[in-house]
Design an enzyme around this catalytic site. Structure first.
Site, PDB file in Angstrom:
ATOM      1  N   VAL A 187       0.893  -1.263   0.130  1.00 16.01           N
ATOM      2  CA  VAL A 187      -0.080   0.651   0.117  1.00 16.01           C
ATOM      3  C   VAL A 187       0.935   1.213   0.022  1.00 16.01           C
ATOM      4  O   VAL A 187       1.652   0.593   0.499  1.00 16.01           O
ATOM      5  CB  VAL A 187      -0.919  -0.155   1.126  1.00 16.01           C
ATOM      6  CG1 VAL A 187      -1.769   1.588   1.069  1.00 16.01           C
ATOM      7  CG2 VAL A 187      -2.064  -1.214   1.343  1.00 16.01           C
ATOM      8  N   GLU A 188       0.707   2.142  -1.181  1.00 21.92           N
ATOM      9  CA  GLU A 188       1.338   3.380  -1.172  1.00 21.92           C
ATOM     10  C   GLU A 188       1.041   4.105   0.357  1.00 21.92           C
ATOM     11  O   GLU A 188      -0.135   4.778   0.938  1.00 21.92           O
ATOM     12  CB  GLU A 188       1.099   4.265  -2.312  1.00 21.92           C
ATOM     13  CG  GLU A 188       1.703   5.749  -2.286  1.00 21.92           C
ATOM     14  CD  GLU A 188       1.640   6.269  -1.993  1.00 21.92           C
ATOM     15  OE1 GLU A 188       2.527   7.189  -1.662  1.00 21.92           O
ATOM     16  OE2 GLU A 188      -0.331   7.078  -2.211  1.00 21.92           O
ATOM     17  N   SER A 189       2.258   4.662   0.621  1.00 21.12           N
ATOM     18  CA  SER A 189       2.151   5.229   2.107  1.00 21.12           C
ATOM     19  C   SER A 189       1.456   5.785   2.420  1.00 21.12           C
ATOM     20  O   SER A 189       0.331   6.705   3.098  1.00 21.12           O
ATOM     21  CB  SER A 189       4.109   5.144   2.483  1.00 21.12           C
ATOM     22  OG  SER A 189       4.597   6.349   1.683  1.00 21.12           O
ATOM     23  N   LYS A 190       1.689   7.008   1.138  1.00 23.54           N
ATOM     24  CA  LYS A 190       0.712   8.881   1.645  1.00 23.54           C
ATOM     25  C   LYS A 190      -0.964   8.388   1.503  1.00 23.54           C
ATOM     26  O   LYS A 190      -1.754   8.857   2.277  1.00 23.54           O
ATOM     27  CB  LYS A 190       0.586  10.185   0.966  1.00 23.54           C
ATOM     28  CG  LYS A 190      -0.082  10.729   0.938  1.00 23.54           C
ATOM     29  CD  LYS A 190       1.026  12.028  -0.109  1.00 23.54           C
ATOM     30  CE  LYS A 190       0.270  12.980   0.718  1.00 23.54           C
ATOM     31  NZ  LYS A 190       0.552  14.511  -0.801  1.00 23.54           N
ATOM     32  N   CYS A 217      12.903   8.045  -1.853  1.00 20.79           N
ATOM     33  CA  CYS A 217      11.364   7.934  -2.147  1.00 20.79           C
ATOM     34  C   CYS A 217      11.766   7.910  -3.823  1.00 20.79           C
ATOM     35  O   CYS A 217      11.817   8.734  -4.522  1.00 20.79           O
ATOM     36  CB  CYS A 217      10.492   8.815  -1.449  1.00 20.79           C
ATOM     37  SG  CYS A 217       8.749   8.660  -2.372  1.00 20.79           S
ATOM     38  N   ASP A 223      14.745   8.288   3.110  1.00 21.11           N
ATOM     39  CA  ASP A 223      14.324   7.175   3.288  1.00 21.11           C
ATOM     40  C   ASP A 223      15.337   6.438   4.981  1.00 21.11           C
ATOM     41  O   ASP A 223      16.354   6.343   3.708  1.00 21.11           O
ATOM     42  CB  ASP A 223      13.325   6.076   2.809  1.00 21.11           C
ATOM     43  CG  ASP A 223      12.464   6.498   2.292  1.00 21.11           C
ATOM     44  OD1 ASP A 223      11.160   6.974   2.487  1.00 21.11           O
ATOM     45  OD2 ASP A 223      11.755   6.202   1.216  1.00 21.11           O
ATOM     46  N   HIS A 260      10.524   0.756   0.852  1.00 15.53           N
ATOM     47  CA  HIS A 260      11.375   0.319   1.442  1.00 15.53           C
ATOM     48  C   HIS A 260      11.384  -1.172   1.823  1.00 15.53           C
ATOM     49  O   HIS A 260      12.479  -1.494   1.379  1.00 15.53           O
ATOM     50  CB  HIS A 260      11.099   0.852   3.235  1.00 15.53           C
ATOM     51  CG  HIS A 260      10.065   2.184   3.626  1.00 15.53           C
ATOM     52  ND1 HIS A 260      10.442   3.042   2.497  1.00 15.53           N
ATOM     53  CD2 HIS A 260      10.066   2.374   4.462  1.00 15.53           C
ATOM     54  CE1 HIS A 260      11.123   4.500   3.201  1.00 15.53           C
ATOM     55  NE2 HIS A 260       9.603   4.509   4.307  1.00 15.53           N
ATOM     56  N   GLU A 261      10.145  -1.845   0.794  1.00 19.19           N
ATOM     57  CA  GLU A 261       9.916  -2.955   0.794  1.00 19.19           C
ATOM     58  C   GLU A 261      10.979  -3.876   0.052  1.00 19.19           C
ATOM     59  O   GLU A 261      11.674  -4.477   0.112  1.00 19.19           O
ATOM     60  CB  GLU A 261       8.790  -3.931   0.762  1.00 19.19           C
ATOM     61  CG  GLU A 261       7.757  -3.560   1.688  1.00 19.19           C
ATOM     62  CD  GLU A 261       7.085  -1.514   1.390  1.00 19.19           C
ATOM     63  OE1 GLU A 261       5.702  -1.462   1.627  1.00 19.19           O
ATOM     64  OE2 GLU A 261       7.813  -0.972   1.253  1.00 19.19           O
ATOM     65  N   ARG A 270       7.635   8.611   8.736  1.00 20.38           N
ATOM     66  CA  ARG A 270       6.949   9.932   8.163  1.00 20.38           C
ATOM     67  C   ARG A 270       5.533   9.619   7.679  1.00 20.38           C
ATOM     68  O   ARG A 270       5.027   8.786   7.843  1.00 20.38           O
ATOM     69  CB  ARG A 270       7.383   9.548   6.646  1.00 20.38           C
ATOM     70  CG  ARG A 270       7.419  10.659   5.699  1.00 20.38           C
ATOM     71  CD  ARG A 270       7.566  10.454   4.281  1.00 20.38           C
ATOM     72  NE  ARG A 270       9.513  10.434   3.557  1.00 20.38           N
ATOM     73  CZ  ARG A 270       9.631  10.372   2.815  1.00 20.38           C
ATOM     74  NH1 ARG A 270       9.094  10.116   1.875  1.00 20.38           N
ATOM     75  NH2 ARG A 270      11.135   9.591   2.963  1.00 20.38           N
ATOM     76  N   GLY A 271       4.948  10.897   8.261  1.00 22.17           N
ATOM     77  CA  GLY A 271       3.233  11.282   7.881  1.00 22.17           C
ATOM     78  C   GLY A 271       2.918  10.305   9.327  1.00 22.17           C
ATOM     79  O   GLY A 271       1.867  10.057   8.830  1.00 22.17           O
TER      80      GLY A 271
END
Length: 273
Positions: free
Chosen positions: A80-83, A180, A187, A219-220, A248-249
């Site tokens: 899942v995209e982080s934002k 990113c 990161d 990251h993954e 982050r966030g």
């Protein structure tokens, strides 16, 4: 879905009400194809996400807060995209729910739909905040090795074995940095490599880890690239690669991959997290 359609790197209005459609899945297979990984993976693993900014309204409109840990299996079709994950969690901020279980039910359902597989969820209530610990990754830290470095894009050819008999050891470093792939933001992470096999040359490993410094990848994917590069270069009989990325966030992401351990270590945040 194309990354160009992801909320990351775009100006997006924060939602005022619950919206599961905010979650943006990204197929793992796309990046794994570039790593020559097929349907049969050479590892098991999870991506541990810690959410520190989780809030909703109870039935009477009073805010509630909690923290949560989400475990995405490495064999799920999607990350899942982080934002999008952050926006999704924030969509609960003004959403009334009868109880915490109702929130849990929605989270489990929505994240499983986005990831394409069941996602583990652990709630941490405010009453338990004081029980949380902090610790550094265990292992022999290689950061103080006196080496010269001039390569800042992934260079698996740097990896090599050292002379000696088979060993079983854990090496660690705080010098992993990647970027990113959408925004270019840095990161930062601590990395742990646990293995059994021919000794990995520690200076070579440190140079290799630092070579990610200008690399743009999620990251993954970085952790899976590191796992594969070490396997090809040194062919350890057993290997675990674990990274803990800084927050982050309101979210941190901690990918864990292993070909011999059945479960990741306790999810304990590091000082930088």
């Amino acid at each position: 879905m194309s990354l160009s359609n992801a909320p990351l790197g775009q100006h997006v209005a924060y939602p005022s009400q619950y919206d599961p459609g905010l979650l943006f899945p990204i197929p793992r297979a796309t990046n794994r194809a570039s790593l020559q990984l097929g349907a049969t993976l050479p590892f098991t693993g999870v991506d541990l996400w810690n959410a520190y900014e989780l809030s909703w309204l109870d039935a009477r409109g009073k805010p509630r807060v909690a923290m949560a840990t989400f475990s995405f299996p490495a064999d799920s079709p999607n990350i899942v995209e982080s934002k999008s994950f952050k926006l999704y969690l924030n969509s609960f901020n003004q959403t009334r729910l009868p109880n915490a279980q109702a929130l849990r039910d929605r989270l489990e359902r929505d994240l499983a739909a986005a990831a394409g597989a069941p996602v583990g969820l652990k709630f941490i209530s405010p009453q338990r905040f004081g029980e949380l610990n902090m610790a550094e990754l265990d292992g022999i830290y290689i950061d103080k090795l006196d080496i010269e470095i001039d390569t800042y894009e992934p260079a698996p050819q740097l990896l090599q074995c050292a002379p000696g008999d088979e060993v079983e050891e854990t090496l660690a470093t705080r010098l992993l940095k990647s970027n990113c792939p959408v925004t270019g933001q840095p990161d930062w992470a601590s990395l742990q490599v646990r293995y059994r096999g021919r000794p990995i040359d520690r200076a070579a490993l440190l140079k290799y880890v630092v070579s990610f410094r200008q690399h743009a990848e999620f990251h993954e994917h970085c952790v899976e690239r590191i796992f594969g590069d070490i396997m090809r270069a040194c062919q350890p009989r057993q290997l675990t690669v674990y990274a803990r990325y800084t927050r982050r966030g309101g979210l941190d992401i901690n990918p864990w991959r292993s070909n011999f351990e059945s479960a990741p270590p306790a999810d304990v945040r590091t000082a930088r997290q």
